[in-house]
Write a protein that holds these residues in place. Structure first.
Motif, PDB file in Angstrom:
ATOM      1  N   ALA A  44     -27.889   7.182  11.903  1.00 11.54           N
ATOM      2  CA  ALA A  44     -26.919   6.087  11.943  1.00 11.54           C
ATOM      3  C   ALA A  44     -26.867   5.392  10.586  1.00 11.54           C
ATOM      4  CB  ALA A  44     -27.284   5.095  13.037  1.00 11.54           C
ATOM      5  N   ASP A  64     -22.936   7.714  15.867  1.00  9.22           N
ATOM      6  CA  ASP A  64     -23.691   8.239  17.009  1.00  9.22           C
ATOM      7  C   ASP A  64     -23.139   9.606  17.374  1.00  9.22           C
ATOM      8  OD1 ASP A  64     -25.497   8.291  19.095  1.00  9.22           O
ATOM      9  OD2 ASP A  64     -24.573   6.671  20.232  1.00  9.22           O
ATOM     10  N   SER A  65     -23.830  10.253  18.297  1.00  7.50           N
ATOM     11  CA  SER A  65     -23.370  11.517  18.845  1.00  7.50           C
ATOM     12  C   SER A  65     -23.049  11.291  20.317  1.00  7.50           C
ATOM     13  CB  SER A  65     -24.466  12.573  18.693  1.00  7.50           C
ATOM     14  OG  SER A  65     -24.061  13.777  19.271  1.00  7.50           O
TER      15      SER A  65
END
Length: 71
Positions: free
Chosen positions: A4, A21-22
């Motif tokens: 991040a 983010d994922s």
């Protein structure tokens, strides 16, 4: 995998932004100057070069300064 706040480049679009983010197997990336994040395929995302990072961070600081001045 970026962390991040890392500056990344979406090679599919040529856009540069900060990794957020994922989600659901895709990377969320926030534009340098703010605005709506976009989703990118992980295979299309690479860490930005130091020069690109320096330019992007300067742009972010300038944008933040303009917002605080009401421009």
């Amino acid at each position: 995998m970026p962390e991040a706040g890392d500056l990344v480049r979406d090679t599919a679009t040529g856009r540069v932004g900060f990794y957020v983010d994922s989600v659901a197997g895709r990377f969320l990336i926030r534009p340098v100057r703010g605005g709506r994040a976009w989703a990118a395929e992980p295979a299309d995302v690479q860490l930005a070069t130091p020069l690109r990072e320096l330019r992007a961070r300067a742009a972010e600081i300038n944008a933040r300064s303009r917002r605080s001045l009401g421009m």
